[in-house]
Design a protein around this motif. Structure first.
Motif, short mmCIF file in Angstrom:
data_model
loop_
_atom_site.label_atom_id
_atom_site.label_comp_id
_atom_site.label_asym_id
_atom_site.label_seq_id
_atom_site.Cartn_x
_atom_site.Cartn_y
_atom_site.Cartn_z
N ARG A 537 0.85 -1.20 0.00
CA ARG A 537 0.00 0.00 0.00
C ARG A 537 0.88 1.24 0.00
N TYR A 538 0.48 2.23 -0.79
CA TYR A 538 1.21 3.49 -0.85
C TYR A 538 0.22 4.63 -0.61
N SER A 539 0.48 5.41 0.44
CA SER A 539 -0.45 6.49 0.79
C SER A 539 -0.28 7.67 -0.15
N VAL A 540 -1.39 8.10 -0.74
CA VAL A 540 -1.40 9.30 -1.57
C VAL A 540 -2.40 10.30 -1.00
N ASN A 542 -2.97 13.30 1.12
CA ASN A 542 -2.12 14.38 1.63
C ASN A 542 -2.86 15.25 2.62
N TYR A 543 -3.59 16.26 2.15
CA TYR A 543 -4.20 17.22 3.05
C TYR A 543 -5.35 16.61 3.85
N ILE A 544 -6.29 15.95 3.15
CA ILE A 544 -7.48 15.44 3.82
C ILE A 544 -7.10 14.33 4.80
N GLY A 545 -6.26 13.42 4.37
CA GLY A 545 -5.90 12.30 5.24
C GLY A 545 -5.07 12.71 6.43
N ASN A 546 -4.32 13.81 6.30
CA ASN A 546 -3.45 14.22 7.39
C ASN A 546 -4.00 15.41 8.17
N THR A 547 -5.24 15.81 7.90
CA THR A 547 -5.84 16.90 8.65
C THR A 547 -6.08 16.45 10.10
N LYS A 548 -5.45 17.17 11.03
CA LYS A 548 -5.62 16.85 12.44
C LYS A 548 -6.26 18.07 13.11
N LEU A 549 -7.59 18.06 13.13
CA LEU A 549 -8.32 19.21 13.61
C LEU A 549 -9.28 18.82 14.73
N ILE A 649 -2.84 3.59 -2.80
CA ILE A 649 -2.76 2.75 -3.99
C ILE A 649 -2.44 1.34 -3.51
N LEU A 650 -3.19 0.35 -3.98
CA LEU A 650 -2.96 -1.04 -3.60
C LEU A 650 -2.40 -1.83 -4.78
N THR A 651 -1.40 -2.65 -4.50
CA THR A 651 -0.87 -3.55 -5.53
C THR A 651 -1.82 -4.73 -5.71
N PRO A 652 -1.68 -5.47 -6.79
CA PRO A 652 -2.43 -6.74 -6.91
C PRO A 652 -1.97 -7.71 -5.81
N GLU A 653 -2.82 -8.64 -5.46
CA GLU A 653 -2.47 -9.61 -4.41
C GLU A 653 -1.30 -10.49 -4.84
N ASP A 654 -1.15 -10.73 -6.13
CA ASP A 654 -0.06 -11.60 -6.60
C ASP A 654 1.17 -10.80 -7.04
N TYR A 655 1.28 -9.56 -6.57
CA TYR A 655 2.42 -8.74 -6.96
C TYR A 655 3.70 -9.41 -6.46
N PRO A 656 4.74 -9.46 -7.28
CA PRO A 656 5.95 -10.22 -6.92
C PRO A 656 6.66 -9.59 -5.72
#
Length: 937
Positions: A537-540, A542-549, A649-656
């Motif tokens: 998994r790769y986090s993309v 930015n602002y919304i996900g990291n808003t700490k209010l 972003i998620l890789t396929p389950e069979d990603y090498p």
């Protein structure tokens, strides 16, 4: 907008202004205590606190407002209770503004064992120092400092100083105003008093702010006297993220202004614009140029604002009565500098000549919505801007800012309230919040991860800045070397690409027309893909996900307080990534589309995943001044909805796994662009070790150990250090290069206290059968700053390599007896028992406990699998190994051991695949296991 104070030790903030000419001087005056002062009998104070050792003995402040003058008298008694306090109080000082008043010294006494020593009687005087303490903050306030060094002061002595500061500012036309912070606990004093005194005939408004601050108003002859006991009780803690009006202040205010309208009327006289530009002068020509450029009043306003912001630098000037009175527009233009007052008057004059309806407006940089709760006075404000009206719309213009252009002049300033200045008078005006027009920061990042997710990825980045950062960048560029400027740009870029990124190209372009700075760069970014549920998994987000209010508040009394929003705020981020394998099987997790006002901020996101490319566009912009308390619960729920789960972003389950992706990329020449980027970095910085080390890290991460070693050797030519030599030794050991020992020894020579270097030397010696020499190195290391436990731990490994298993395990027993919950030690003992095929049942207990204590147990699961393997429990071993490889798919020890397990279970094809993978990662792994009798058959 400055405030003036006398400050021997205890700081106070005071602003007193008046109307007529002051008798002011450049030298301290020496006069008796004024008759109006009710002096403290210090003998009574000392008698009551005979056993006290507090540094602050007595603090008495008397402030008299009369006849348009303010007089601040202080009587301060301090005890030299320690050497630290002694050094602080041994230098007395006082500060005053010679244009507005005097500094008057009444008494300076040292009290020692009941004896009073008159310091002034022996002819001692204060010395004068003109200092500009705020010069680095672009302030020339004209304040003088008088100081006296007390000679012969001893611990236990008392120092008593009585002094006054007078102040009178003709700008206020007979009005007086006063503001001072009140001492509050935990400050302690044997005696503390504050008195505010004014004639009964004068109409003075006053206010004491502070929870449980004891005060009383009394009549003393023809005067009113406000008495306040200090220190007042400790004040309640302020609620986090609360608007300014909810701050718990401890202060006293007084003013002769009856209302805000009278403040507006008085101040307006200082900002009249008629006849301030001489016909034919350079400034007059500038006005004509702007007028000729456009008939549009908005464009004219923008041009005038740009002239003031960009052509006149900021410098506060408090000289020659400049505390409240602005310098003339032509003086400002000729000097090419001015403070907020000067810039405001210049802008007002320009706008008046251009036919724009405008007036000055007083604001405060931090008080914001607390302004209406203050008493009306000049001292309530610390800044001044311009309010312009064009086609029925209000524009707030700040001449001290930089980079505002036509698109920006409608933006809301952050002040919340303003007092427009009008000869007819005006009331406080709230400033509505309007969304900003242009971002403060606009970032675009493009990453090419087509080679694979496990490798550094080439990137291009663009950062467009607006506002103060543009001026800062311009100033830095003109004051540092080219190399320093390049390093600054690179470090700035790495704020967005991560500290592990390399920057192979960086450039900044300053655009005066747009008022922006554009920073661009290229390089290699390290990809941070996490692992869960058999997918990377790769986090993309930015602002919304990291808003700490809207943080939770713990105290009941805070529950009804609104939350203040951060302003100004407008940030844009555009992200794109080219995915491996043309993006086949990749997908988003989380909300791909968002557009809403969330927790006081307008937030939006758009995404796409097409043709092997991910794009994510987000922005975050302040939409409200605050969120009321009764809306907080709903706003938190809305925010949680948008943040759970975060956008990834998620890789396929069979990603090498990494090892297989590496082998595939190597076979297909997939590293060409990455290698070119590292080579470009080296070409830019051939005399730096960092680019070689980064290149070595890439080669090591892709299991190209000899090439990694070559780059480390080049790095060491630039800078020798133990850490790099240890890494080099590890690389050489992996490919059985005899230079491993030489490198490890050099590391230990450079840093005899390095645990890693010591372990590398002794382990390499032991693996080569040089046991005695390894033990000698350990003995020699004692006393070099290495912890005894670390030496003992290394000794255990040496004995394991020599086949002295019982002794090695006994050493681990001793270490664990003092650290029974150290999961690393428990794992090491379990691993040793597994390799030695001893005490296997207790080894299982060690590993199981270590797994429970560890956050990342893959290596421990591998150790427990070895124990199961030695017990012939192949199903259990396989379960542990599968779990370990789910967490760390390229863990070579787990791959190799799983290959052995499959071989014992008759799964030859799976065995061959796992062993091949392990040997691809670590070519010597079979030899290392065989030494302990752990083989396929």
């Amino acid at each position: 907008m400055k405030r003036f104070f006398w400050q021997p030790v205890v700081a106070a903030t005071v602003a007193i202004v008046a109307s007529s000419s002051a008798i002011a001087g450049e030298q301290p005056l020496y006069q008796p205590v004024p008759e109006w002062v009710d002096e403290v009998d210090i003998s009574d104070v000392l008698a009551k606190g005979a056993s006290s050792s507090d540094a602050l003995v007595s603090v008495d402040q008397n402030v008299k407002l009369e006849g348009g003058q303010g007089w601040i008298y202080r009587d301060l008694v301090l005890r030299a209770s320690s050497s630290e306090v002694l050094s602080q109080i041994g230098r007395l000082q006082g500060a005053w503004h010679p244009d507005l008043g005097d500094f008057i010294v009444h008494e300076v006494h040292i009290i020692r064992d009941g004896e009073v020593i008159d310091v002034l009687a022996s002819g001692n005087k204060f010395e004068i120092l003109r200092r500009e303490a705020g010069l680095e903050q672009l302030q020339v306030d004209g304040i003088l400092t008088a100081f006296m060094q007390l000679e012969g002061l001893r611990i236990g002595d008392l120092v008593r100083m009585k002094a006054s500061t007078t102040i009178l500012d003709p700008a206020l036309e007979g009005h007086v105003q006063f503001t001072d912070a009140l001492l509050a606990e935990p400050v302690r004093a044997q005696f503390g008093r504050f008195q505010l005194i004014w004639p009964k005939s004068d109409d003075i408004q006053w206010r004491v702010t502070g929870k449980d601050a004891e005060h009383a108003l009394e009549r003393r002859d023809d005067y009113q006297v406000l008495n306040i006991n200090v220190p007042i009780p400790k004040q309640p803690e302020n609620a986090p993220d609360a608007p300014a009006r909810y701050a718990n202040l401890s202060m006293v205010e007084a003013t002769s202004f009856k209302d805000w309208k009278s403040v507006s009327q008085t101040a307006a006289k200082l900002y009249q614009t008629a006849d301030l530009i001489t016909e034919g002068s350079e400034l007059d020509r500038e006005v004509q140029r702007i007028a000729a450029s456009s008939d549009d009043p908005l464009q004219r306003t923008a041009a005038a604002l740009r002239l003031v912001q960009d052509k006149v630098r900021y410098l506060f000037n408090g000289l020659n009565g400049g505390n409240y009175t602005p310098q003339s527009p032509e003086e400002t233009w000729n000097l090419r500098y001015g403070d907020c007052k000067a810039k405001t008057l210049l802008l007002l004059t320009l706008l008046d000549r251009l036919g724009i309806d405008a007036r000055a407006a007083l604001v405060h940089s931090t008080l914001a919505d607390a302004i209406p709760d203050r008493l009306p006075s000049f001292g309530t404000f610390d800044h001044i801007i311009v309010k312009a009206s064009i086609d029925g719309r209000t524009y707030w213009l700040d001449g001290t800012k930089t980079g505002d252009r036509l698109a920006d002049i409608g933006d809301t300033p952050p002040f919340r309230y303003a007092l427009p200045l009008d000869l007819a008078g005006a009331e406080l005006e709230s400033i509505p919040l309007l969304p900003m027009s242009r971002p403060i920061e606009n970032i675009s990042i493009a990453i090419d991860a087509s080679a694979g997710i496990n490798f550094p990825a080439p990137y291009d980045i663009s950062i467009v800045l607006r506002g103060p950062a543009v001026d800062q960048l311009s100033t830095i560029k003109n004051t540092v070397s080219v190399e320093q400027y390049e390093e600054l740009l690179q470090s700035f870029i790495m704020r967005y690409t991560g500290d592990q990124a390399s920057v192979t190209r960086s450039e900044a372009v300053l655009d005066g027309e747009a008022g922006t700075a554009s920073i661009t760069g290229s390089g290699l970014a390290t990809m941070s893909w996490s692992f869960a549920d058999n997918r990377r998994r790769y986090s993309v987000d930015n602002y919304i996900g990291n808003t700490k209010l809207l943080r939770n508040r713990t105290k009941t009394e805070w529950k009804e307080i609104p939350y203040a929003m951060s302003y100004p705020g407008y940030y844009v981020r555009n992200f794109e990534m080219i995915l491996p394998a043309a993006g086949k099987g990749f997908e988003f997790q989380g909300l791909a589309e968002v557009s809403d006002v969330i927790a006081g901020y307008e937030q939006a996101r758009k995404t796409s995943l097409d043709d092997g490319k991910v794009t994510v566009s987000e922005y975050w912009r302040t939409a409200r001044w605050e969120v009321p308390a009764d809306e907080v619960k709903a706003e938190r729920a809305k925010l949680l909805k948008f943040q759970s789960p975060k956008l990834r972003i998620l890789t396929p389950e069979d990603y090498p796994p990494a090892w297989l992706e590496t082998r595939q990329a190597a076979e297909s020449n997939g590293f060409a662009e990455i290698i070119a980027a590292y080579e470009a970095d080296i070409a830019l910085h051939p005399d730096k070790s960092r680019p070689y080390e980064n290149f070595a890290g890439f080669y090591q991460g892709t299991y190209q150990y000899r090439k990694a070693a070559e780059q480390l050797l080049l790095a060491l030519e630039q800078e020798e250090n133990a850490k790099t030599y240890v890494q080099l030794a590890s690389l050489y050991a992996t490919v059985e290069d005899k230079r491993a020992l030489e490198s490890a020894k050099r590391a230990l020579e450079l840093d005899p206290s390095s645990v890693r270097a010591l372990a590398a030397v002794t382990e390499i010696l032991a693996m080569d059968g040089q046991i005695d020499e390894a033990l000698e190195v350990l003995d020699a290391a004692r006393g070099n700053g290495i912890e005894p436990d670390d030496i003992t731990h290394a000794e255990s490994e040496v004995l394991m390599q020599d086949g002295q298993y019982e002794e090695a395990i006994a050493i681990m027993d001793e270490l664990i007896s003092s650290k029974p919950n150290d999961h690393k030690l428990l794992n090491n003992r379990c691993w040793n028992k597994g390799r030695a095929k001893l005490y296997l049942e207790s080894a299982l207990k060690d590993c199981t406990k270590a797994i429970q204590l560890s956050r990342s147990p893959s290596a421990i699961l591998d150790s427990r699998a070895l124990v199961h393997f030695q017990l012939g429990q192949y199903d259990e071993a396989l379960l542990d190994l599968d779990t370990a490889l789910d967490i760390s798919p390229s863990l070579p020890a787990a791959l190799y051991l799983r290959g052995l397990v499959h071989a014992r279970m008759g799964n030859d094809q799976k065995s061959e695949a796992d062993i091949s993978a392990a040997e691809f990662i670590v070519p010597t792994i079979a030899k290392e296991y065989a030494k302990f009798g752990i083989m396929i058959r």
